[in-house]
Write a protein that holds these residues in place. Structure first.
Motif, short mmCIF file in Angstrom:
data_model
loop_
_atom_site.label_atom_id
_atom_site.label_comp_id
_atom_site.label_asym_id
_atom_site.label_seq_id
_atom_site.Cartn_x
_atom_site.Cartn_y
_atom_site.Cartn_z
N ASN A 1 6.54 2.24 -23.32
CA ASN A 1 5.66 1.56 -24.07
C ASN A 1 5.73 0.19 -23.83
OD1 ASN A 1 4.28 3.62 -25.22
ND2 ASN A 1 5.26 3.37 -27.34
N ALA A 2 6.23 -0.51 -22.79
CA ALA A 2 6.21 -1.67 -22.75
C ALA A 2 5.06 -2.33 -21.98
CB ALA A 2 7.75 -1.96 -21.78
N CYS A 3 4.02 -1.52 -21.24
CA CYS A 3 3.10 -1.92 -20.89
C CYS A 3 1.89 -1.14 -21.07
CB CYS A 3 3.19 -2.23 -19.29
SG CYS A 3 3.21 -0.63 -18.35
N GLY A 4 2.09 0.08 -21.69
CA GLY A 4 0.95 0.82 -21.98
C GLY A 4 1.11 2.01 -22.90
N SER B 1 8.33 -0.61 -14.33
CA SER B 1 8.17 -2.02 -13.63
C SER B 1 8.97 -2.83 -14.68
CB SER B 1 6.92 -2.39 -13.29
OG SER B 1 6.05 -2.40 -14.28
N ARG B 2 8.69 -2.57 -15.81
CA ARG B 2 9.27 -3.55 -17.02
C ARG B 2 10.69 -2.97 -17.52
NH1 ARG B 2 3.98 -4.03 -15.82
NH2 ARG B 2 2.97 -5.64 -17.18
N ASN C 1 9.44 -3.94 -26.25
CA ASN C 1 8.19 -4.45 -25.50
C ASN C 1 8.59 -5.18 -23.96
OD1 ASN C 1 8.63 -7.00 -26.63
ND2 ASN C 1 7.17 -7.11 -27.93
N ALA C 2 7.61 -5.84 -23.55
CA ALA C 2 8.28 -6.54 -22.39
C ALA C 2 9.29 -7.66 -22.69
CB ALA C 2 6.95 -7.18 -21.48
#
Length: 278
Positions: free
Chosen positions: A46-49, A56-57, A256-257
Motif C-alpha cells: 500500500n505504499a504506491c497503490g 520498489s518502496r 506510505n512512501a
C-alpha cells in the motif's frame, strides 16, 4: 475482507522493547547480494497503490529514490550489489514463515539480510490467538541457525516490530481510520472497539503491546546469540513519533512512501558501519 496485513511504524523504549545484540566489528565489507525477509511492511504494501505490494518502496530492498532504502544506499558503494536486491518478504507472513524465507535467502547467497517479522503474530483477530513468545523465539532461532549454516558470513539486521498501539493512538479519533480498521478487521487484537475507553479495552491494548515488546526482546536475544554479524535497530523504529502522515490512506495501517523512508533511515543509521571502497 482484509486479513493478516503487516502493520506500521511504532515506538517503545529501547530497554523495554529489545536487548542489545553483540556489537559488530567496525567497517563491514559492502554486501554483494541482499535479501529482505518479513511481512507486508518489507514488501511496501500500500505504499504506491491500492492493496498491492510496492517492492520498489520497500525500506530494505526497494529501488525508488524517494525511499532511500538500504539497497539504494549500499548499491552506491558496491557495483556487484546493483540489481542483486531480493525481496522474499510476503504480506501476512508470521514467524512461522521466516524459515522458508531464510532458505530462499540462502539459495540466493545473500550476504546481507534484513528481518522484520512478528507483527502478524500479534495482529490477529483475538488476543488469545497471538503466538506464544516461546514459540516465536524458537522459530527465530531456527531461522537464524539455517542462515548461519547456509551463508556463514551473512550480516543480519533485525528491525523492531511496530507497536501498533501508537497507531491506535494516532488514528482513534479519525472516523475514516476507524472505518477501515473495523470493516477490514485489521489487527483486531489491538484495534477492535477503537473508540472505547473502557478499562477492559485499555488493558487488552496494553497486553498486545506487551506481547510485541516480548517478541522484540526475543528477537534481540536471538540476534545476540547469532554473534557480531547480527545487529538490531536498538529500538530506533519504536522511538520514532510517527503520525498519520506516515500511514497509507488506503488502509490507515501500512507505512506510505514517507513512512518507508523513515524506516529506512532509522534502521540504516542503527545498523552496520560499511567500508566505502571508492
Amino acid at each position: 475482507m482484509i486479513v493478516r496485513l503487516g502493520p506500521v511504524l511504532a515506538a517503545v523504549t529501547v530497554l523495554s522493547a529489545s536487548a542489545p545484540a553483540v556489537a559488530a566489528p567496525a567497517g563491514q565489507p559492502v554486501p554483494e547480494v541482499m535479501a529482505a525477509l518479513g511481512d507486508s511492511i518489507s514488501t511496501g504494501f500500500n505504499a504506491c497503490g491500492l492493496f498491492v505490494s510496492c517492492t520498489s518502496r520497500s525500506w530494505s530492498a526497494g529501488d525508488h529514490a524517494d525511499v532511500r532504502s538500504h539497497y539504494l544506499r549500499l548499491s552506491k558503494l558496491s557495483a556487484p550489489l546493483q540489481e542483486n536486491n531480493h525481496n522474499f518478504a510476503e504480506p501476512g507472513a508470521t514467524s512461522a514463515d521466516l524459515l522458508d524465507q531464510v532458505r530462499k535467502a540462502v539459495e540466493a547467497k545473500a550476504d546481507y539480510v534484513t528481518i522484520l517479522i512478528g507483527a502478524q503474530d500479534a495482529c490477529v483477530r483475538t488476543e488469545a490467538a497471538m503466538t506464544p513468545v516461546q514459540t516465536y523465539r524458537q522459530r527465530f532461532d531456527a531461522a537464524l541457525a539455517e542462515l548461519r549454516s547456509g551463508v556463514p558470513r551473512a550480516r543480519v539486521l533485525v528491525a523492531g516490530i511496530p507497536d501498533v498501539r501508537r497507531l491506535w493512538q494516532a488514528g482513534r479519533k479519525n472516523p475514516i481510520a476507524r472505518m477501515f480498521w473495523s470493516i477490514g478487521r485489521i489487527c483486531q487484537s489491538m484495534l477492535a472497539n477503537a473508540k472505547s475507553t473502557k478499562e477492559a479495552d485499555a488493558e487488552r491494548r496494553t497486553r498486545v503491546r506487551e506481547r510485541v515488546m516480548a517478541y522484540n526482546r526475543a528477537a534481540a536475544e536471538a540476534c545476540a546469540a547469532y554473534g557480531p554479524n547480527c545487529r538490531t535497530d536498538g529500538g530506533a523504529v519504536f522511538e520514532f513519533p510517527f503520525t498519520l502522515d506516515h500511514i497509507s490512506k488506503w488502509d490507515f495501517f501500512h507505512p506510505n512512501a514517507l513512512g518507508q523512508r523513515v524506516l529506512a533511515e532509522k534502521t540504516y543509521e542503527a545498523g552496520f558501519s560499511w567500508l566505502d571502497p571508492r
